[in-house]
Design an enzyme around this catalytic site. Sequence first.
Site, PDB file in Angstrom:
ATOM      1  CG  ASP A   1      -1.945  -1.131   1.167  1.00 51.69           C
ATOM      2  OD1 ASP A   1      -3.275  -1.121   1.510  1.00 51.69           O
ATOM      3  OD2 ASP A   1      -1.595  -2.331   0.608  1.00 51.69           O
TER       4      ASP A   1
ATOM      5  CD  GLU B   1      -4.900  -4.316   9.109  1.00 48.05           C
ATOM      6  OE1 GLU B   1      -4.919  -3.976   7.831  1.00 48.05           O
ATOM      7  OE2 GLU B   1      -5.633  -3.330   9.724  1.00 48.05           O
TER       8      GLU B   1
END
Length: 837
Positions: A583, A807
């Site tokens: 990302d 996460e």
Amino acid sequence: MARGERRRRGGAPVDGARAAEGAARGGPARRESRGGVARGTVAAAVLVIVVLPLALTLSGSWLLAWHRARRAVTLHSAPPALPPESSSPAVAPDLFWGTYRPHVYFGMKTRSAQPLLTGLMWAQHGTAPKLRHTCEQGDGVGPYGWEFHDGLSFGRQHIQDGALRLTTEFVKRPGGQHGGDWSWRVTVESQASGTSALPLVSLFFYVVTDGKEVLVPEGGAKGQLKFISGHSSELGDFRITLLAPTSPGDTTPKYGSYNVFWSSNPGLPLLTDMVKSRLNSWFQHRPPGASPERYLGLPRSLKWEDRDPSGQGEAQGQFLIQQVTVKAPFSVEFVFESGSAQAGGDQARGQLAGSLLTQALESHAEAFRERFEKIFQLQKKGLSPQEQALGQAALSGLLGGIGYFYGQGLVLPDMKAEESEQKVAPALFPPVPLFTAVPSRSFFPRGFLWDEGFHQLLVQRWDPRLSREALGHWLGLLNADGWIGREQVLGDEARVRVPPEFLVQRAAHANPPTLLLPVAHMLEGRDPADLAFLRRAFPRLRAWFSWLHQSQAGPVPLSYRWRGRDSALPTLLNPKTLPSGLDDYPRASHPSATERHLDLRCWVALGARVLVQLAEQLGEAEAVAELGPLAASLGAEKSLDELHWAPELGVFADFGNHTKAVQLKPRPPHGLVRVVGRPHPRLQYVDALGYVSLFPLLLRLLDPHSPRLGPLLDVLADRRHLWSPFGLRSLAASSPFYGQRNSEHDPPYWRGAVWLNVNYLALGALHHYGHLKGPHQARAAKLHSELRANVVGNVLRQYQATGFLWEQYSDRDGRGMGCRPFQGWTSLVLLAMAEDY
């Protein structure tokens, strides 16, 4: 101005063609003088000479664009990797039913394009009762997760909801031709002390059809269903029964109040809202000898709501929900019985309920524990009971997050430069099924390509058959060019949870080919069933790799570039590269076609190596001859050095048009705006020390005697750069991008936080080099031991403190960050504990 100029140029040929057509038909041009006719004829001829090639060029461009658009949404012609009807009860009866709805707290459905769905909602009555149904990041429920789940026929989950603790259990029993029987038990207990605080709780058990099944409810007194009879082509005859509530752990009956609601199916995303809208009447819960209490209930009627005189209601399916309201603590059982299983001759087996259900649940729990220890050997390796419990929860959460999806995605075709003028809208991909694990039940309850490769590293150890099913489904998504979309949004329930800008997948964009990681593990194991699967899957794996190698080719031979970087908007500190999976990891500050991406080259090198190994085992001589030279070239350290070793940085790096002199500064009224200072961007290696720098190490592409291995171990182990007490940082603490947001509303993601998937790759690499003779063997082994202790220790502490796997984890204090539960690749902590790489 440009649009007007193009319009004028487009108009002249049309007028000239009309003039030539008029002259041929004896129109006005024919009445001119001979000279005029000659001039008109010459002009027309010139126009034809000029226009015809232009028209052919435009037509050819349009045809190319149309052809490319069609291929983008055409399924690949290679034979499927899985047998025909692989999801049907005839081929895989034990997998037909499952907890394949990961986005709900508890529910089951069939592996079918038109499934029968079942689910649970609940509400604790009080001043403002909240209806719980779908896993939501911010609803205050938690911790929750599977204590046990075997991925096949049994699971036990605990859910904390304020003062309530719910335990949901299920077990399946084989039999018949339609997937067998299954039973649920839901136990509700109060966490408060004393009897005065015992809450009144409603459980809502529901069944949803899509119009193919027939449901016939048999009503009883005061809103209580005796049972639901049903029939479908896939399930045959079946019966569903909600048994009366009892005290937890015994058969003592508990008083329950019942309500029922029956309507046409409003659409799966609208189930919660429909129930909320019908909870508008007050009823009294009045156990004998106790004071009455009010509760919100459904209409308590088996009248079909919203019946459509045209019959559309039946066509779109049914939604039947039974509410039972009981004073905690209590247990309720929900039983599905298959007609063909009951008719199979084993009449003595009885209903899977009560003590029989208890025995089945305990038997499966014990079998899970034994199998878990046999495979992972945590107890034998000396890990603590707390670590063993973490490992069981990690595996169970991943298996309990497996879903079955069916639907159509939106695809934007890959447009080449010569076709760029053609405006092509996204098109629907053909309807496809997908059997996959998901990263997060609350936030990402759908399939992600690069996540799934990591998921299957764990699933493959536990149940190779499940892994073959998932890999076969993913390879079934291949389009005619060999592309697989990186994010799969299939079906209404998946689509409603995705922002519109992420619904469209672009056929030019890749994702790391991590599915090859479990393939490599299959090759090591040499299981005959795995090799038979890989033989069927090989044409698709080869087509997928070939697409990646060709479509992501870089500016010079043996270089590669991720397509799909964000545009260089003035609000972005560094344009993101979503296809890489990393990302917002910093790349070249000014995107261009000159970029060479280190991580992508390493992924392609790994892919070529695995494909050659697979081709050799399968005896595919032609494939070995084609892929062998590529694998050798990509595996040559000299080539890697020439393209990616940055002497001035002392590490491997990306290459592109770059400057470090970028920062976000406030510029009213625009907010934060990127400002580029001096030095100006130029072609150079990108100074962004972090996960990308380590990829030649992570994917074990370096020889143990490589002169580059030592410098990589240096930066990995340096606390000023990547080493933290909680795992390896994604970006060096010394980087100017460390901890920096990418825009005013885009906080840092892969800019310092600790991620388990890359730390797992690092542990595997250190373990690998720690077992190979070379100058760095001892140091690699020592770093492996220390990094493993840091990673496992922090995940365990955070799990004990919060009840969740997360996460990502802070490199500063170790706290869990991002979404939770994240029992996708964070579950790799189990393989780290087992030292299984």
